[in-house]
Write a protein that holds these residues in place. Structure first.
Motif, PDB file in Angstrom:
ATOM      1  N   ALA A 155      -5.889   0.666 -11.799  1.00 56.25           N
ATOM      2  CA  ALA A 155      -5.658   1.735 -10.820  1.00 56.25           C
ATOM      3  C   ALA A 155      -5.758   1.185  -9.399  1.00 56.25           C
ATOM      4  N   TYR A 156      -6.700   0.271  -9.177  1.00 58.31           N
ATOM      5  CA  TYR A 156      -6.839  -0.366  -7.868  1.00 58.31           C
ATOM      6  C   TYR A 156      -5.571  -1.157  -7.544  1.00 58.31           C
ATOM      7  N   GLU A 157      -5.085  -1.932  -8.522  1.00 57.38           N
ATOM      8  CA  GLU A 157      -3.863  -2.715  -8.324  1.00 57.38           C
ATOM      9  C   GLU A 157      -2.657  -1.816  -8.057  1.00 57.38           C
ATOM     10  N   ALA A 158      -2.574  -0.668  -8.729  1.00 60.75           N
ATOM     11  CA  ALA A 158      -1.468   0.266  -8.500  1.00 60.75           C
ATOM     12  C   ALA A 158      -1.513   0.801  -7.070  1.00 60.75           C
ATOM     13  N   ASN A 159      -2.696   1.103  -6.578  1.00 61.10           N
ATOM     14  CA  ASN A 159      -2.827   1.560  -5.192  1.00 61.10           C
ATOM     15  C   ASN A 159      -2.467   0.451  -4.208  1.00 61.10           C
ATOM     16  N   THR A 160      -2.826  -0.780  -4.534  1.00 65.67           N
ATOM     17  CA  THR A 160      -2.463  -1.918  -3.690  1.00 65.67           C
ATOM     18  C   THR A 160      -0.948  -2.089  -3.652  1.00 65.67           C
ATOM     19  N   THR A 161      -0.308  -1.945  -4.800  1.00 63.80           N
ATOM     20  CA  THR A 161       1.147  -2.052  -4.874  1.00 63.80           C
ATOM     21  C   THR A 161       1.812  -0.941  -4.055  1.00 63.80           C
ATOM     22  N   ALA A 162       1.298   0.270  -4.154  1.00 67.66           N
ATOM     23  CA  ALA A 162       1.848   1.384  -3.367  1.00 67.66           C
ATOM     24  C   ALA A 162       1.658   1.137  -1.881  1.00 67.66           C
ATOM     25  N   PHE A 163       0.501   0.609  -1.498  1.00 68.63           N
ATOM     26  CA  PHE A 163       0.228   0.294  -0.089  1.00 68.63           C
ATOM     27  C   PHE A 163       1.219  -0.745   0.422  1.00 68.63           C
ATOM     28  N   ASP A 164       1.416  -1.811  -0.373  1.00 69.85           N
ATOM     29  CA  ASP A 164       2.360  -2.874   0.020  1.00 69.85           C
ATOM     30  C   ASP A 164       3.796  -2.357   0.103  1.00 69.85           C
ATOM     31  N   ALA A 165       4.177  -1.477  -0.831  1.00 68.43           N
ATOM     32  CA  ALA A 165       5.533  -0.915  -0.802  1.00 68.43           C
ATOM     33  C   ALA A 165       5.734  -0.066   0.451  1.00 68.43           C
ATOM     34  N   THR A 166       4.728   0.718   0.794  1.00 65.52           N
ATOM     35  CA  THR A 166       4.812   1.529   2.018  1.00 65.52           C
ATOM     36  C   THR A 166       4.924   0.630   3.240  1.00 65.52           C
ATOM     37  N   LYS A 167       4.138  -0.428   3.250  1.00 64.11           N
ATOM     38  CA  LYS A 167       4.184  -1.366   4.379  1.00 64.11           C
ATOM     39  C   LYS A 167       5.571  -1.991   4.496  1.00 64.11           C
ATOM     40  N   SER A 168       6.169  -2.366   3.379  1.00 69.81           N
ATOM     41  CA  SER A 168       7.510  -2.955   3.398  1.00 69.81           C
ATOM     42  C   SER A 168       8.547  -1.969   3.909  1.00 69.81           C
ATOM     43  N   THR A 178     -10.497   2.602  -2.307  1.00 68.86           N
ATOM     44  CA  THR A 178     -11.927   2.769  -2.024  1.00 68.86           C
ATOM     45  C   THR A 178     -12.637   3.431  -3.203  1.00 68.86           C
ATOM     46  N   ALA A 179     -12.040   4.483  -3.753  1.00 68.17           N
ATOM     47  CA  ALA A 179     -12.646   5.190  -4.881  1.00 68.17           C
ATOM     48  C   ALA A 179     -12.737   4.297  -6.115  1.00 68.17           C
ATOM     49  N   GLU A 180     -11.668   3.551  -6.399  1.00 65.30           N
ATOM     50  CA  GLU A 180     -11.684   2.674  -7.577  1.00 65.30           C
ATOM     51  C   GLU A 180     -12.672   1.520  -7.397  1.00 65.30           C
ATOM     52  N   ARG A 181     -12.809   1.031  -6.180  1.00 63.12           N
ATOM     53  CA  ARG A 181     -13.797  -0.025  -5.918  1.00 63.12           C
ATOM     54  C   ARG A 181     -15.213   0.500  -6.173  1.00 63.12           C
ATOM     55  N   PHE A 182     -15.479   1.726  -5.747  1.00 63.76           N
ATOM     56  CA  PHE A 182     -16.782   2.345  -6.001  1.00 63.76           C
ATOM     57  C   PHE A 182     -17.002   2.506  -7.503  1.00 63.76           C
ATOM     58  N   ARG A 183     -15.952   2.910  -8.207  1.00 62.32           N
ATOM     59  CA  ARG A 183     -16.045   3.046  -9.674  1.00 62.32           C
ATOM     60  C   ARG A 183     -16.348   1.701 -10.328  1.00 62.32           C
ATOM     61  N   VAL A 234      -7.799  10.616  -2.724  1.00 63.35           N
ATOM     62  CA  VAL A 234      -8.926  10.985  -3.581  1.00 63.35           C
ATOM     63  C   VAL A 234     -10.241  10.630  -2.908  1.00 63.35           C
ATOM     64  N   LYS A 235     -11.302  11.220  -3.412  1.00 54.82           N
ATOM     65  CA  LYS A 235     -12.643  10.892  -2.948  1.00 54.82           C
ATOM     66  C   LYS A 235     -13.580  10.963  -4.141  1.00 54.82           C
ATOM     67  N   VAL A 236     -14.703  10.294  -4.034  1.00 47.90           N
ATOM     68  CA  VAL A 236     -15.729  10.373  -5.059  1.00 47.90           C
ATOM     69  C   VAL A 236     -16.500  11.655  -4.807  1.00 47.90           C
ATOM     70  N   THR A 237     -16.559  12.512  -5.817  1.00 46.42           N
ATOM     71  CA  THR A 237     -17.281  13.771  -5.647  1.00 46.42           C
ATOM     72  C   THR A 237     -18.693  13.701  -6.196  1.00 46.42           C
ATOM     73  N   SER A 238     -18.914  12.855  -7.207  1.00 47.40           N
ATOM     74  CA  SER A 238     -20.262  12.762  -7.749  1.00 47.40           C
ATOM     75  C   SER A 238     -20.426  11.499  -8.587  1.00 47.40           C
ATOM     76  N   VAL A 239     -21.672  11.106  -8.708  1.00 53.01           N
ATOM     77  CA  VAL A 239     -22.071  10.053  -9.644  1.00 53.01           C
ATOM     78  C   VAL A 239     -23.192  10.678 -10.462  1.00 53.01           C
TER      79      VAL A 239
END
Length: 146
Positions: free
Chosen positions: A123-136, A15-20, A73-78
């Motif tokens: 970074a978004y792809e790395a989070n996706t990979t971690a999500f998929d690994a957790t799901k597996s 979510t944070a990387e998508r906002f970025r 993580v969260k977005v703290t400011s823009v």
């Protein structure tokens, strides 16, 4: 760590990387915007992240888990980039030219923005990979119990 906390951490990163990425796209889209609603040139925007604070429910079992576990993580400011100089281009025919014929263009550098976009995408792809690994791992654990 709770079973679904790993999913939450990866999802917050995505979510944070998508906002970025959206902010970078906004910067690139406004590379030639010499006048915004307030009459000044567009200023490049920078996204800042920080660790998410724990949810109130997690505070109940906080003492039972290790302190090293993250919460995502969260977005703290823009913020507007006030450090990078605006581009001055000589174009006396432009409607936003000053008395010397110079137009103030945004402080957006396409090369820097594309580099940041590649970084955010990876970074978004790395989070996706971690999500998929957790799901597996969760699926494998459920299959063991059969």
């Amino acid at each position: 760590m709770g079973l679904f906390q790993a999913f939450d951490i990866s999802a917050s990163g995505m979510t944070a990387e998508r906002f970025r990425m959206d902010t970078i796209a906004q910067n690139i889209a406004n590379i030639n915007t010499t006048r915004t609603e307030d009459g000044t040139p567009y200023r490049r925007k920078i996204v800042t992240f920080a660790e998410k604070t724990e949810t109130p429910f997690s505070q109940y079992y906080e003492t039972a888990r290790a302190r090293a576990v993250g919460n995502g993580v969260k977005v703290t400011s823009v913020k507007e980039d006030d450090e990078t100089e605006m581009r001055m281009v000589y174009d006396p025919s432009h409607p936003d030219a000053d008395e010397n014929g110079y137009v103030t263009y945004p402080n957006v550098n396409t090369v820097a923005e594309m580099t940041n976009l590649i970084d955010a995408t990876r970074a978004y792809e790395a989070n996706t990979t971690a999500f998929d690994a957790t799901k597996s791992m969760v699926q494998a654990a459920l299959n063991i119990s059969k």
